[in-house]
Scaffold this active site. Structure first.
Site, PDB file in Angstrom:
ATOM      1  N   LYS A  46       0.849  -1.207   0.000  1.00 61.27           N
ATOM      2  CA  LYS A  46       0.000   0.000   0.000  1.00 61.27           C
ATOM      3  C   LYS A  46       0.882   1.253   0.000  1.00 61.27           C
ATOM      4  O   LYS A  46       2.088   1.160   0.269  1.00 61.27           O
ATOM      5  CB  LYS A  46      -0.909  -0.013   1.234  1.00 61.27           C
ATOM      6  CG  LYS A  46      -0.169   0.061   2.567  1.00 61.27           C
ATOM      7  CD  LYS A  46      -1.099  -0.186   3.748  1.00 61.27           C
ATOM      8  CE  LYS A  46      -0.332  -0.093   5.050  1.00 61.27           C
ATOM      9  NZ  LYS A  46      -1.087  -0.668   6.182  1.00 61.27           N
ATOM     10  N   TYR A  83      14.881  29.865   9.044  1.00 58.33           N
ATOM     11  CA  TYR A  83      13.778  30.605   9.658  1.00 58.33           C
ATOM     12  C   TYR A  83      13.834  30.553  11.184  1.00 58.33           C
ATOM     13  O   TYR A  83      14.153  29.527  11.776  1.00 58.33           O
ATOM     14  CB  TYR A  83      12.441  29.973   9.252  1.00 58.33           C
ATOM     15  CG  TYR A  83      12.042  30.194   7.822  1.00 58.33           C
ATOM     16  CD1 TYR A  83      11.618  31.445   7.382  1.00 58.33           C
ATOM     17  CD2 TYR A  83      12.071  29.138   6.915  1.00 58.33           C
ATOM     18  CE1 TYR A  83      11.236  31.639   6.062  1.00 58.33           C
ATOM     19  CE2 TYR A  83      11.686  29.327   5.593  1.00 58.33           C
ATOM     20  CZ  TYR A  83      11.265  30.581   5.174  1.00 58.33           C
ATOM     21  OH  TYR A  83      10.891  30.763   3.871  1.00 58.33           O
TER      22      TYR A  83
HETATM   23  C1  LIG Z   1      -0.363  -1.701   6.795  1.00 58.15           C
HETATM   24  C2  LIG Z   1      -1.014  -2.944   7.167  1.00 58.15           C
HETATM   25  C3  LIG Z   1      -0.252  -4.101   7.379  1.00 58.15           C
HETATM   26  C4  LIG Z   1       1.262  -4.100   7.425  1.00 58.15           C
HETATM   27  O1  LIG Z   1       1.684  -3.507   8.634  1.00 58.15           O
HETATM   28  P1  LIG Z   1       3.259  -3.497   8.998  1.00 58.15           P
HETATM   29  O2  LIG Z   1       3.294  -3.000  10.390  1.00 58.15           O
HETATM   30  O3  LIG Z   1       3.887  -2.546   8.033  1.00 58.15           O
HETATM   31  O4  LIG Z   1       3.738  -4.867   8.841  1.00 58.15           O
HETATM   32  C5  LIG Z   1      -0.923  -5.289   7.602  1.00 58.15           C
HETATM   33  N1  LIG Z   1      -2.279  -5.317   7.619  1.00 58.15           N
HETATM   34  C6  LIG Z   1      -3.031  -4.216   7.439  1.00 58.15           C
HETATM   35  C7  LIG Z   1      -4.513  -4.316   7.485  1.00 58.15           C
HETATM   36  C8  LIG Z   1      -2.437  -2.991   7.207  1.00 58.15           C
HETATM   37  O5  LIG Z   1      -3.188  -1.907   7.040  1.00 58.15           O
END
Ligand SMILES: *Cc1c(COP(=O)(O)O)cnc(C)c1O
Length: 452
Positions: A63, A303
């Site tokens: 993702k 800044y």
């Molecule tokens: C992002 C996500 C993962 C992976 O999580 P990590 O901590 O990066 O391993 C697994 N399951 C779901 C539903 C997620 O949203």
């Protein structure tokens, strides 16, 4: 000759080197992702979950543009490492994977975030993408879509075991089962999975959180019993994220869903370091200095004058800022500037006449750039405009002085995940070891100008 804080990149060909030089012309910073490292991390995870019992399949969670690493190249490297599933939040990412030519013969794909009223369920079903069902609204919309397409929807029932985010609660599950059963019997739904997500699996050092994870697991089992009692027996149960994949073999079930481990990081530095888990960070962020100059003692940098030089020194500008995803919270404050506040900014590896040194963001991170105090004379240090500095990389240990994304996370008061997912696509992404990692057919699916 410009100095570099990094070893010479190994190009696969002259074209690879030309691609690199073109990226340097396009932008003064580059993200370099090692596909062989992604593959090896995945291979390791596949081995970990199949050590005790198995068979357990592994979903590469890709993702958010593969946590900023690039969706398609990362997905292909994960498959090369033995992943058989890919997971994405957004529907468009699932469709992009299929459009790139990753068919069902290569991977099952699960997607789980959308507006159920508008989600492109028809297209997802046509493209053999598995769907999460977490609300009655989604259930009804997916039913309509499956009927319209004339093909069963492959669904995973999401249950809320205590994360308080997506999924049917124990209170809602009977209503869901009432609706699911006839659809499964009619063949409108193929009920593939039961799944849930853990809230605190990354804190094995906090007993309260360990108990909470145990409670979530017990609740997950209770959901399974409730489903089974009504004649619904999902073939694939999955619960484990990275933290549970690495530390809770008893809940690997049929499938695990590691995200951050694929990219080479543990879920929380409280769990240890990547190397303790035999993981290696795959991303390097480097940049070229756009200015180097002498500044007097007592000068404010950037800044707000939150950083004031304590002696005559040299300051170098690194031409990436918060519009590139460099967190402004990784700004550096010193007592001369910010009075009682002394806070080291994000670390940068700089090559000097005295060897590699770690310098820190000095003053506030700006939109397109930030400054580092070199704490010495740049001529003496042999630091010049155009030198390549490294913000983070694989983290080759304290002796080597190489920051990784956990170090930036600490400086910015966040987690490594946010460090790499926030990096903007205006920074060119380049891929190492594509030819060593992927088949010719898969190489052809990639933007050739990104391959080193
Ligand atoms: C992002 C996500 C993962 C992976 O999580 P990590 O901590 O990066 O391993 C697994 N399951 C779901 C539903 C997620 O949203």
């Amino acid at each position: 000759m410009s100095l570099s804080a990094l070893p010479q990149w190994q190009f696969s060909s002259e074209q690879g080197e030309r691609n690199y030089l073109q990226a340097l012309r396009e932008y003064p910073a580059q993200i370099i992702v090692d596909l062989a490292t992604l593959r090896d991390n995945m291979r390791h995870l596949v081995n970990v979950v199949n050590q005790e019992g198995g068979p357990t399949q592994v979903m590469g969670v890709v993702k958010a543009d593969a946590y900023g690493h690039g969706l398609i190249p990362t997905a292909l490297a994960a498959l090369a490492g033995g992943a058989t599933w890919l997971g994405v939040a957004q529907a468009r990412e699932a469709l992009a994977l299929r459009a790139a030519g990753i068919g069902v013969d290569r991977a099952r794909i699960l997607t789980w975030v959308n507006n159920p009223l508008r989600a492109p369920y028809e297209e997802l079903i046509e493209q053999d993408v598995d769907l999460s069902v977490a609300t009655m609204t989604a259930l009804h919309r997916i039913e309509q879509a499956a009927r319209a397409v004339g093909k069963p929807a492959r669904v995973h029932i999401k249950v809320d075991t205590g994360f308080g985010r997506n999924g049917f609660t124990l209170e809602q599950i009977d209503e869901a089962i009432d609706a699911l059963l006839p659809l499964a019997q009619e063949g409108v739904f193929e009920i593939v999975g039961q799944w849930s997500h853990l809230a605190v699996a990354d804190a094995p050092d906090v007993s309260e959180f360990v108990d909470e994870t145990d409670t979530q697991i017990a609740t997950f089992e209770e959901f399974t019993e409730r489903l089974n009692a009504r004649g619904i027996t999902p073939q694939i149960r999955h619960l484990a994220n990275t933290a549970a994949t690495l530390s809770r073999p008893q809940i690997h079930y049929d499938l695990v869903r590691p995200g951050v481990a694929l990219y080479g990081y543990e879920a929380d530095p409280a769990m240890g370091t990547p190397s303790q888990y035999q993981l290696k960070p795959a991303m390097t962020l480097q940049a070229q200095l756009s200015s180097v100059k002498t500044v007097d003692a007592g000068e404010g940098l950037s800044y707000g004058r939150v950083y004031v030089t304590d002696k005559r020194t040299s300051a170098a500008i690194i031409p990436v800022g918060y519009a590139d995803g460099i967190h402004r919270s990784a700004s550096g404050f010193n007592e001369l500037g910010a009075k009682h506040v002394n806070k080291l900014g994000g670390p940068v590896r700089v090559m000097t006449a005295d060897g590699a040194k770690i310098m820190h963001v000095s003053g506030r991170v700006c939109m397109d750039q930030f400054i580092i105090d070199l704490h010495d004379d740049a001529e003496r240090l042999n630091v010049h405009i155009g030198d390549t500095v490294e913000l983070f990389g694989p983290g080759r240990g304290a002796d080597y002085l190489e920051p990784n994304a956990d170090d930036w996370a600490q400086a910015a008061d966040t987690i490594s995940y946010e460090i790499f997912t926030c990096l903007r696509n205006r920074i060119p992404h380049l891929y190492l070891n594509a030819y060593e990692t992927l088949s010719d057919e898969d190489i052809a699916k990639l933007d050739q100008s990104t391959l080193l």
